[in-house]
Design an enzyme around this catalytic site. Structure first.
Site, PDB file in Angstrom:
ATOM      1  N   ASN A 188       0.622  -0.943   0.162  1.00 19.99           N
ATOM      2  CA  ASN A 188      -0.238   0.222  -0.023  1.00 19.99           C
ATOM      3  C   ASN A 188       0.790   1.136   0.014  1.00 19.99           C
ATOM      4  O   ASN A 188       1.444   1.582   0.846  1.00 19.99           O
ATOM      5  CB  ASN A 188      -0.863   0.009   1.188  1.00 19.99           C
ATOM      6  CG  ASN A 188      -1.991   1.737   1.587  1.00 19.99           C
ATOM      7  OD1 ASN A 188      -1.149   2.182   0.421  1.00 19.99           O
ATOM      8  ND2 ASN A 188      -1.981   1.584   2.955  1.00 19.99           N
ATOM      9  N   TRP A 189       0.898   2.006  -1.666  1.00 23.71           N
ATOM     10  CA  TRP A 189       2.194   3.153  -1.080  1.00 23.71           C
ATOM     11  C   TRP A 189       1.325   4.041  -0.447  1.00 23.71           C
ATOM     12  O   TRP A 189       2.125   5.034  -0.478  1.00 23.71           O
ATOM     13  CB  TRP A 189       1.854   2.718  -2.977  1.00 23.71           C
ATOM     14  CG  TRP A 189       2.604   2.540  -3.499  1.00 23.71           C
ATOM     15  CD1 TRP A 189       3.251   0.932  -3.228  1.00 23.71           C
ATOM     16  CD2 TRP A 189       2.957   2.635  -4.904  1.00 23.71           C
ATOM     17  NE1 TRP A 189       4.050   0.484  -3.549  1.00 23.71           N
ATOM     18  CE2 TRP A 189       4.222   1.421  -5.336  1.00 23.71           C
ATOM     19  CE3 TRP A 189       3.584   3.109  -6.574  1.00 23.71           C
ATOM     20  CZ2 TRP A 189       4.741   0.770  -6.196  1.00 23.71           C
ATOM     21  CZ3 TRP A 189       4.280   2.739  -6.934  1.00 23.71           C
ATOM     22  CH2 TRP A 189       4.957   1.641  -7.196  1.00 23.71           C
ATOM     23  N   LYS A 190       0.295   4.224  -0.261  1.00 21.21           N
ATOM     24  CA  LYS A 190      -0.222   5.580   0.555  1.00 21.21           C
ATOM     25  C   LYS A 190      -0.418   6.642  -0.635  1.00 21.21           C
ATOM     26  O   LYS A 190      -0.234   6.117  -1.391  1.00 21.21           O
ATOM     27  CB  LYS A 190       0.302   5.574   2.114  1.00 21.21           C
ATOM     28  CG  LYS A 190      -0.030   4.661   2.511  1.00 21.21           C
ATOM     29  CD  LYS A 190       0.720   4.641   4.091  1.00 21.21           C
ATOM     30  CE  LYS A 190       0.100   3.292   4.904  1.00 21.21           C
ATOM     31  NZ  LYS A 190      -0.359   3.734   6.492  1.00 21.21           N
ATOM     32  N   GLU A 221      -6.830   4.473   7.439  1.00 16.39           N
ATOM     33  CA  GLU A 221      -6.916   5.870   7.038  1.00 16.39           C
ATOM     34  C   GLU A 221      -8.099   6.835   6.464  1.00 16.39           C
ATOM     35  O   GLU A 221      -8.805   7.592   6.792  1.00 16.39           O
ATOM     36  CB  GLU A 221      -5.873   6.251   6.554  1.00 16.39           C
ATOM     37  CG  GLU A 221      -4.296   6.062   7.386  1.00 16.39           C
ATOM     38  CD  GLU A 221      -3.062   5.690   6.224  1.00 16.39           C
ATOM     39  OE1 GLU A 221      -2.578   5.538   5.072  1.00 16.39           O
ATOM     40  OE2 GLU A 221      -1.706   4.985   7.440  1.00 16.39           O
ATOM     41  N   GLU A 236      -6.015  -5.631   9.812  1.00 13.90           N
ATOM     42  CA  GLU A 236      -4.814  -3.889  11.098  1.00 13.90           C
ATOM     43  C   GLU A 236      -5.238  -3.633  11.648  1.00 13.90           C
ATOM     44  O   GLU A 236      -5.416  -2.614  11.770  1.00 13.90           O
ATOM     45  CB  GLU A 236      -4.823  -2.959   9.873  1.00 13.90           C
ATOM     46  CG  GLU A 236      -4.371  -4.182   8.350  1.00 13.90           C
ATOM     47  CD  GLU A 236      -3.530  -2.903   7.070  1.00 13.90           C
ATOM     48  OE1 GLU A 236      -2.091  -2.967   6.353  1.00 13.90           O
ATOM     49  OE2 GLU A 236      -3.985  -1.221   6.829  1.00 13.90           O
ATOM     50  N   GLY A 294       2.184   2.076  10.987  1.00  9.45           N
ATOM     51  CA  GLY A 294       3.028   3.027  10.010  1.00  9.45           C
ATOM     52  C   GLY A 294       3.993   3.782  11.587  1.00  9.45           C
ATOM     53  O   GLY A 294       4.398   3.943  12.085  1.00  9.45           O
ATOM     54  N   SER A 317       2.829  -2.669  10.037  1.00  9.52           N
ATOM     55  CA  SER A 317       4.294  -2.221  10.540  1.00  9.52           C
ATOM     56  C   SER A 317       5.275  -3.977  10.076  1.00  9.52           C
ATOM     57  O   SER A 317       6.190  -4.362  10.652  1.00  9.52           O
ATOM     58  CB  SER A 317       4.398  -2.007  11.854  1.00  9.52           C
ATOM     59  OG  SER A 317       4.544  -0.262  11.800  1.00  9.52           O
ATOM     60  N   GLY A 331       3.041  -1.225   4.049  1.00  9.98           N
ATOM     61  CA  GLY A 331       3.001  -0.437   3.953  1.00  9.98           C
ATOM     62  C   GLY A 331       4.070   0.578   3.665  1.00  9.98           C
ATOM     63  O   GLY A 331       4.885   0.122   2.520  1.00  9.98           O
ATOM     64  N   GLY A 332       4.413   1.097   4.921  1.00 10.34           N
ATOM     65  CA  GLY A 332       6.015   1.843   4.856  1.00 10.34           C
ATOM     66  C   GLY A 332       7.710   0.628   3.482  1.00 10.34           C
ATOM     67  O   GLY A 332       7.375   1.858   2.767  1.00 10.34           O
TER      68      GLY A 332
HETATM   69  C1  PEP Z   1      -0.837  -0.501   6.338  1.00  5.95           C
HETATM   70  O1  PEP Z   1      -1.077   0.658   5.849  1.00  5.95           O
HETATM   71  O2  PEP Z   1      -1.485  -0.533   5.538  1.00  5.95           O
HETATM   72  C2  PEP Z   1       0.623  -0.751   6.850  1.00  5.95           C
HETATM   73  C3  PEP Z   1      -0.061  -1.608   7.185  1.00  5.95           C
HETATM   74  O3  PEP Z   1       1.185   0.489   6.915  1.00  5.95           O
HETATM   75  P1  PEP Z   1       2.867   0.276   7.332  1.00  5.95           P
HETATM   76  O4  PEP Z   1       2.779  -1.176   6.964  1.00  5.95           O
HETATM   77  O5  PEP Z   1       3.220   1.276   7.649  1.00  5.95           O
HETATM   78  O6  PEP Z   1       2.375  -0.330   8.343  1.00  5.95           O
END
Ligand code: PEP
Length: 250
Positions: free
Chosen positions: A10-12, A97, A167, A173, A213, A234-235
């Site tokens: 998920n590049w956000k 989000e 999640e 994040g 994360s 995400g990240g």
């Molecule tokens: C996400 O945005 O779905 C996510 C899990 O982010 P991260 O891996 O950065 O916690």
């Protein structure tokens, strides 16, 4: 039943179209794993160049959101037919989000899930509890409610094709990963909830990801759990580390 793992980035709200293509070029050779469905969920404006850059690879492209109407006067929204025409296969629905900053509710999530199926898109349906809810001991009740509403008026045939991303909001994040026990417990409860709504076959088919994360070091143990069929990342999906996550079993 053996379910193919699905690992989605998920590049956000990151990566201009130019940067997006560069990132795909970097990641392409790193994310090859025939045991895994690999998905890059990218900002709307990046979809067309990313689909083009992913041609001939094992990477499928997903959107991060879509609207629940077919077309019309909804300035700024993206219609499901636009995604399909652009080559999108998956769409993240109800990310925390979007729930927090853009007023998405379980009801709008349900409308979007139904609309995604109508257009042949696979929804990645997000659910998760806040830290307060976890501390209050209401995690499972909360998630069950999110799941029950998300799947209202969705047929068993479609539900079996869906992806659910568990999640925990406190893990997104933050660098705080849920323990494998916490993640497995909730993913198992989600599968049981699907069995209650539908039947055992649907529960056995549906794929449930963990997100929050996820890193190259946490992925192998998380994805080895009985009810965790991959991750929403995400990240780490913006870095070469994503290749290590996709190859968690090598
Ligand atoms: C996400 O945005 O779905 C996510 C899990 O982010 P991260 O891996 O950065 O916690």
């Amino acid at each position: 039943m053996s379910r193919k793992k699905i690992i989605a980035g998920n590049w956000k709200m990151n990566m201009t179209p130019t940067e997006a293509v560069q990132l795909v070029e970097t990641l392409k050779p790193l994310v090859v794993n025939e045991d895994v469905d690999v998905v890059f969920c990218v900002p709307a404006i990046d979809i067309i160049p990313v689909v083009e850059a992913c041609k001939g690879t094992n990477i499928q492209v997903g959107a991060e959101n879509m609207y629940f109407e077919d077309k019309g006067a909804y300035t700024g929204e993206i219609a499901p037919a636009m995604l399909v025409d652009a080559g999108v296969k998956y769409v993240i629905i109800g990310h925390s989000e979007r729930r927090e900053y853009f007023a998405e509710t379980d009801e709008t999530v349900n409308k979007k899930v139904q609309k995604a199926f109508e257009y042949g898109l696979t929804p990645i349906i997000c659910c998760g509890e806040s830290l307060t809810q976890r501390e209050q001991g209401i995690t499972i009740d909360w998630i069950r409610q999110q799941i029950k509403i998300a799947f209202l008026n969705v047929s068993a045939e479609n539900a079996a094709k869906a992806v659910i991303a568990y999640e925990p909001i406190w893990a997104i994040g933050t660098g705080k990963v849920a323990t494998t026990e916490q993640a497995q417990e909730v993913c198992c409860a989600i599968r049981a909830c699907i069995a209650e709504i539908y039947d055992d076959a649907t529960a056995a088919a549906i794929r449930i990801q963990y997100g929050g994360s996820v890193s190259a070091s946490s992925a192998p143990e998380l994805f080895a759990q009985a009810d965790i069929d991959g991750g929403l990342v995400g990240g780490a999906s913006l870095k070469p580390d994503f290749g290590k996550i996709v190859n968690y079993n090598k």
